[in-house]
Write an enzyme that holds these catalytic residues in place. Structure first.
Site, short mmCIF file in Angstrom:
data_model
loop_
_atom_site.label_atom_id
_atom_site.label_comp_id
_atom_site.label_asym_id
_atom_site.label_seq_id
_atom_site.Cartn_x
_atom_site.Cartn_y
_atom_site.Cartn_z
N GLN A 164 0.84 -1.21 0.00
CA GLN A 164 0.00 0.00 0.00
C GLN A 164 0.88 1.26 0.00
OE1 GLN A 164 -3.13 0.89 -0.42
NE2 GLN A 164 -3.82 -1.19 -0.73
N SER A 165 2.01 1.20 -0.66
CA SER A 165 2.93 2.34 -0.63
C SER A 165 2.29 3.61 -1.24
CB SER A 165 4.19 1.98 -1.41
OG SER A 165 4.92 3.13 -1.71
N ASN A 166 2.22 4.64 -0.42
CA ASN A 166 1.73 5.94 -0.93
C ASN A 166 2.74 6.51 -1.91
OD1 ASN A 166 -0.57 6.21 0.94
ND2 ASN A 166 1.05 6.24 2.48
#
Ligand SMILES: Cc1ncc(COP(=O)(O)O)c(C=O)c1O
Length: 446
Positions: A164-166
């Site tokens: 879920q890397s922004n």
């Protein structure tokens, strides 16, 4: 391709009958316009741009100076020569160019958190409002990193992060704005690494903008490391004749650090504009890969601001970050020790991206009390850590004016819906008596 018939819009469904003639004609016209629009779309070529050249707008505005891009908002996505703040002009290397990607300056406002120590004020720097798909702190680093990628003639970007890397999402969007393809390597569990990663939160945006998503297990990531993994992909793309540019985890290298050196210039300017009314004693921010705190603490130390920076680490231990930030500072020949300019606290709790029920309850309570939605992975943990520290050591915070930097990450919240479900309630079927008569109004939906 959708067509009007596929949308099953029929004139009978448009309430023509009861309308007066003028409005009826108007609605007919609308319907015709709508059909014309769809038939044009049905004939329209696909909008895939096959050129791999970056789409770059250079600054300069109109030759007669009629439009000042910065004022009119026309400078978004523009690349311009960069000059550092005077107090940072001795750092080296200094970036030559910067893109305008964020909606900046981000606002600052008072944050009415309850139960603060006596006389303590907390204010928010809303970097979560730095743009929607580009939102959060990452955009500030990308302004410099992508300018460098373009200067080096890259035609695609490689980066890496958690599932879920922004940062990966923001990079994928920014790259596509500039007509660069983006390859993201995402870390997930062994059990999920061979499965479709789904469309939750950041993944939806990444996949919508056509990022090439490659999954890697946590074990493989731990064994090989992010540098080797990105290098492997780079070699593969080079063999295919591409010109890849690698952005490290979180965009945290010495070049990316300029993003938050610039943020200090922005805060200084905002404080200056506010006159004598506001001066901050402390800055509090989440730390995930180290670039944000490197820029903030270096900028604060070099400038007249001299505000104490407190970082709340959400993954590795403080010692790891003191060392990592030192590498970033040395890369700019800053001549200062990380331990002298930033205080790093441990707020990782159960571990990276893992939340306790208490942390999630805190995120919910902050939202309910103040309207500010924190992400559970970064700012949620940092704010939780800050308030815990304030409760445990109130005298250290009493009477201080704190600027908490909200670094965004809202899309990550969607990954926690199952865990959060029990904390949010408050819905009921609306109670309407059947005898209540209808009133005509505007905005009829059906
Ligand atoms: C929303 C959000 N906040 C904070 C951080 C931490 O910033 P940094 O990686 O620069 O330490 C990150 C990324 O790691 C992030 O995505």
């Amino acid at each position: 391709m959708l067509s009007p018939s596929a949308c099953s819009i029929k004139s009978s469904s448009l309430y023509l009958a009861p309308l007066p003639t003028v409005r009826r004609n108007f609605h007919k016209r609308l319907l015709c316009d709508f059909r014309r629009h769809w038939s044009t779309l049905a004939r329209a070529p696909t909008i895939v741009d096959s050129s791999t050249a970056p789409r770059v707008m250079e600054s300069g505005g109109s030759s007669d100076g009629a439009i000042d891009g910065a004022i009119a908002g026309f400078n978004f996505l523009e690349r311009k020569p960069y000059s550092p703040p005077p107090w940072a002009s001795h750092l080296s290397p200094i970036p030559s160019h910067v893109f305008s990607l964020g909606h900046l300056p981000s606002p600052i406002h008072r944050w009415n958190l309850p139960n603060l120590p006596k006389g303590t004020e907390v204010w928010l720097k809303r970097d979560d409002l730095s743009g929607m798909q580009l939102s959060g702190n990452k955009v500030r680093k990308l302004e410099f990193l992508l300018a460098d990628a373009v200067a080096q003639g890259a035609d695609c970007i490689i980066t890496i992060g958690g599932i879920q890397s922004n940062h990966c999402r923001a990079t994928a969007v920014a790259a596509k704005y500039l007509n660069l393809n983006c390859h993201v390597i995402l870390r997930t569990s062994k059990a999920l690494v061979d499965k479709d990663p789904g469309l939750t939160g950041n993944l939806l945006v990444e996949r919508l903008v056509g990022a090439h998503v490659q999954l890697i297990s946590k074990e493989e990531y731990a064994k090989l490391g992010s540098v080797t993994l990105t290098e492997l992909l780079k070699e593969k793309l080079l063999k295919e004749g591409r010109k890849p540019y690698v952005i490290p985890v979180g965009g945290s290298n010495s070049l990316g650090t300029w993003g938050y050196i610039e943020a200090v210039r922005e805060i200084e300017q905002q404080v200056h504009n506010a006159g004598a009314r506001v001066k901050f004693d402390d800055i509090v921010v989440a730390c995930g890969s180290g670039g944000t705190i490197a820029g903030l603490s270096l900028g604060s130390w070099l400038s007249a601001m001299k505000t104490k920076v407190h970082a709340f680490s959400v993954c590795d231990d403080p010692d790891y970050f003191y060392d990592f930030v030192q590498v970033l500072l040395d890369g700019l020949q800053a001549g200062v020790l990380s331990r002298d300019i930033v205080d790093i606290h441990n707020a990782k709790g159960l571990g990276y991206a893992m939340s306790t029920a208490e942390e999630l309850k805190f995120v919910k309570e902050v939202a309910t009390t103040t309207g500010v939605v924190l992400d559970p992975v970064y700012s949620g943990k940092a704010a939780y850590g800050m308030l815990r520290d304030m409760a445990e050591n109130p005298t250290e915070w009493e009477g201080r004016r704190v600027l908490f930097v909200h670094t965004g990450g809202l899309l990550g919240l969607y990954d926690k819906v199952d865990q959060m479900a029990s904390t949010v309630g408050n819905w009921q079927r609306m109670d309407v008596d059947e005898s209540v008569p209808r009133k005509e109004g505007t905005g009829k939906m059906f």
